[in-house]
Design a protein around this motif. Structure first.
Motif, PDB file in Angstrom:
ATOM      1  N   UNK A  93       3.807   7.177  -6.844  1.00  0.00           N
ATOM      2  CA  UNK A  93       3.801   6.899  -5.412  1.00  0.00           C
ATOM      3  C   UNK A  93       3.475   5.432  -5.167  1.00  0.00           C
ATOM      4  N   UNK A  94       4.068   4.880  -4.089  1.00  0.00           N
ATOM      5  CA  UNK A  94       3.657   3.557  -3.633  1.00  0.00           C
ATOM      6  C   UNK A  94       3.765   3.525  -2.117  1.00  0.00           C
ATOM      7  N   UNK A  95       2.937   2.732  -1.517  1.00  0.00           N
ATOM      8  CA  UNK A  95       2.943   2.608  -0.076  1.00  0.00           C
ATOM      9  C   UNK A  95       4.115   1.740   0.371  1.00  0.00           C
TER      10      UNK A  95
ATOM     11  N   UNK B  54      -3.158   1.555   2.803  1.00  0.00           N
ATOM     12  CA  UNK B  54      -3.451   2.606   1.836  1.00  0.00           C
ATOM     13  C   UNK B  54      -3.107   3.988   2.392  1.00  0.00           C
ATOM     14  N   UNK B  55      -2.947   4.068   3.697  1.00  0.00           N
ATOM     15  CA  UNK B  55      -2.663   5.347   4.346  1.00  0.00           C
ATOM     16  C   UNK B  55      -1.162   5.635   4.422  1.00  0.00           C
ATOM     17  N   UNK B  56      -0.344   4.749   3.858  1.00  0.00           N
ATOM     18  CA  UNK B  56       1.079   5.013   3.809  1.00  0.00           C
ATOM     19  C   UNK B  56       1.826   4.464   5.010  1.00  0.00           C
TER      20      UNK B  56
END
Length: 300
Positions: free
Chosen positions: A1-3, A8-10
């Motif tokens: 996963x990566x933002x 950090x909350x997407x």
């Protein structure tokens, strides 16, 4: 996963960056990214046991990493689908050093225990010594815990199997310190255990025995105090043999299959216990291991 943003909350997006392939049929997991001093990126991981004959345990792998469109693609994209596959051979992160491998064979000449050896239970330092008889590993018997079989023996010392398909180990034992109802000898164990050793009966006589994961086979009496034990494996098929002179060997016990289990692959080592009381010991003169794999030592 990566933002997809700097938060950090997407929100997040995902991508598979490593998959089975290139001859590897085990799943690759439990790893971590790292960066070498030259700036190159690498990934270390293990191969989970999901194959039919996983006797070697969980091999560790080091894979090159290429950052593509912000994703760490691990290994090499062999089939061109944008996902990396494990590589079985690659240049080292840092060149100029010889191939090294953990030590295996041991003449027990050092007063310190070699790094290749591990205890199967919490160590009891009163029950082993490399100094009481210099040049020998002395294992003192204790009474097994629990149900009293091999898994409860508190004084088993072993090392992991090496190589990929073939191996042979030979050990010389001095039995002169054994006491009645003591059992001691050589073991291979992982998911199952197989023992070739000596049982001292109440009258002090010594008899060979083979134990196939709890099934006992009584062997011939032994007149002397010297015993050589040899074990060989071809793939996951293994066998034992013994000698009373170090030259002529006789096979004893059926051939058997070594298996992964209890989170470990096959292991080679020595056992020593007494069914009634903490009495008796064996002295191991040497352990010599030949296998199809890299050799070397790890420096202190």
């Amino acid at each position: 996963l990566r933002s997809k943003t700097d938060s950090i909350y997407g929100p997040y997006e995902k991508k598979v960056v490593l998959e089975r392939g290139n001859g590897v049929i085990r799943s690759c997991s439990q790893g971590g990214l790292m960066q070498a001093p030259d700036g190159s990126w690498w990934y270390t991981h293990q191969l989970i046991q999901n194959i039919r004959d996983p006797f070697q345990g969980r091999p560790q792998c080091l894979e090159p990493v290429a950052w593509i469109d912000g994703w760490p693609i691990i290994g090499e994209d062999i089939d061109g689908d944008g996902i990396g596959e494990p590589v079985l051979q690659h240049r080292k992160p840092i060149s100029g050093y010889p191939v090294t491998a953990p030590p295996t064979s041991d003449e027990f000449e050092s007063p310190e225990r070699g790094h290749q050896w591990e205890w199967n239970h919490n160590p009891r330092d009163t029950h082993w010594s490399l100094s009481e008889r210099p040049g020998f590993l002395r294992l003192r018997a204790s009474v097994p815990v629990g149900e009293g079989d091999f898994w409860g023996a508190c004084n088993t010392l072993s090392q992991r199997i090496m190589g990929t398909t073939r191996g042979e180990a030979v050990a010389r034992l001095d039995l002169s310190g054994m006491q009645p109802v003591q059992r001691a000898g050589f073991v291979r164990f992982g998911g199952v255990y197989h023992l070739l050793g000596v049982h001292v009966q109440d009258d002090g006589s010594k008899h060979l025995f083979f134990n196939a994961n709890g099934t006992l086979e009584a062997g011939p009496p032994l007149a002397g105090d010297q015993l050589w034990i040899r074990t060989r494996n071809e793939g996951d098929q293994a066998e034992f043999a013994y000698s009373i002179d170090g030259a002529k060997y006789r096979e004893f016990g059926a051939k058997f299959t070594v298996k992964f289990g209890k989170w470990t692959g096959d292991r080679l080592g020595f056992f020593c216990w007494n069914d009634r009381r903490a009495a008796g010991h064996i002295d191991v003169d040497y352990f010599r291991y030949d296998y199809d794999g890299p050799r070397g030592t790890i420096s202190e």
